[in-house]
Design an enzyme around this catalytic site. Sequence first.
Site, short mmCIF file in Angstrom:
data_model
loop_
_atom_site.label_atom_id
_atom_site.label_comp_id
_atom_site.label_asym_id
_atom_site.label_seq_id
_atom_site.Cartn_x
_atom_site.Cartn_y
_atom_site.Cartn_z
N ASN A 170 -18.26 23.45 87.90
CA ASN A 170 -18.33 24.45 88.99
C ASN A 170 -19.28 25.59 88.74
OD1 ASN A 170 -14.93 23.89 88.74
ND2 ASN A 170 -16.11 23.10 90.47
N GLU A 199 -16.89 18.07 94.10
CA GLU A 199 -16.06 16.87 94.22
C GLU A 199 -15.75 16.51 95.68
OE1 GLU A 199 -15.43 19.40 92.14
OE2 GLU A 199 -13.50 20.28 92.48
C1 LIG Z 1 -5.53 28.07 91.34
N1 LIG Z 1 -6.33 27.50 90.29
C2 LIG Z 1 -5.87 26.84 89.23
N2 LIG Z 1 -6.91 26.42 88.49
C3 LIG Z 1 -8.02 26.84 89.08
C4 LIG Z 1 -9.39 26.62 88.55
N3 LIG Z 1 -10.23 25.71 89.33
C5 LIG Z 1 -10.83 26.14 90.44
O1 LIG Z 1 -10.63 27.26 90.86
C6 LIG Z 1 -11.73 25.20 91.18
C7 LIG Z 1 -12.02 25.47 92.52
C8 LIG Z 1 -12.85 24.61 93.27
C9 LIG Z 1 -13.15 24.91 94.68
C10 LIG Z 1 -12.17 25.41 95.52
C11 LIG Z 1 -12.46 25.69 96.84
C12 LIG Z 1 -13.74 25.44 97.34
F1 LIG Z 1 -14.01 25.68 98.65
C13 LIG Z 1 -14.73 24.95 96.52
C14 LIG Z 1 -14.44 24.68 95.18
C15 LIG Z 1 -13.39 23.45 92.66
C16 LIG Z 1 -13.10 23.19 91.33
O2 LIG Z 1 -13.62 22.07 90.70
C17 LIG Z 1 -12.29 24.05 90.58
O3 LIG Z 1 -12.08 23.75 89.25
C18 LIG Z 1 -7.69 27.50 90.25
MG LIG Z 2 -13.48 22.24 88.63
#
Ligand SMILES: Cn1cnc(CNC(=O)c2cc(-c3ccc(F)cc3)cc(O)c2O)c1
Ligand SMILES: [Mg+2]
Length: 214
Positions: A170, A199
Amino acid sequence: TQSTRPQRLLSAVQKNATRGNPRSVVRAIDEFCRHKEWAMNVGDEKGCILDSIVSEVNPVTVLELGTYCGYSTVRIASLLPPNAKLITLEFNPDFAAIARQVIAWAGLQDKVQLVEGSSGDWIPKIQEQFGINTFDLVFLDHWKDRYLPDTKLMEKCGLLRKGSVLVADNVICPGTPDYLEYVRSSPCYKSQYFISHLEYTKAEDGLEKSVFLG
Ligand SMILES: Cn1cnc(CNC(=O)c2cc(-c3ccc(F)cc3)cc(O)c2O)c1
Ligand SMILES: [Mg+2]
């Protein structure tokens, strides 16, 4: 009571994947996320890049920051040599409970130690708690604003050795600008960007591979 998305993801694994078959678990999650509900797993496109880096490093000790439902835990652990160990940290107890069951369904529980709690609290305790000196590979996939502070903390705790490889998810979406700036400008890292997509979407994202030079 309503089920949660991680619970529905686990049900899809138990319904569609074969116990003890990590590839079928990965496939079942990707199918669920592509056709039923998006979820923040690293996914198959970035997952293949991650697989190639893991295979190249062939790590004996791995740290994953951010387990979520265990998708990348299963991908990585399924590629490890028999004596290797993967420690994965997850802050959210609900995610951790689902991930344990996904990892068990894949039959990888003996290679994986899932630890519940915050990376900031746990990183300084890993060496004494798990008898690990340094990590050959670290996969960063937790809160994006924790990538940089936790990397500095791992350096401070002596968890990285010359040649340790950091792989960060990310770095474009949602983005980790301060981390990218650090590993790309620091003389202590050799960094390389692997362009891909967020993804299950067409949006750009990518993995940053950074080798610690000591
Ligand atoms: C709540 N929480 C617990 N662990 C985490 C850490 N991971 C992320 O935040 C994470 C977010 C996104 C993502 C979310 C919304 C969007 F519109 C685009 C991308 C993609 C990922 O691959 C991630 O790893 C968050
Ligand atoms: Mg991620």
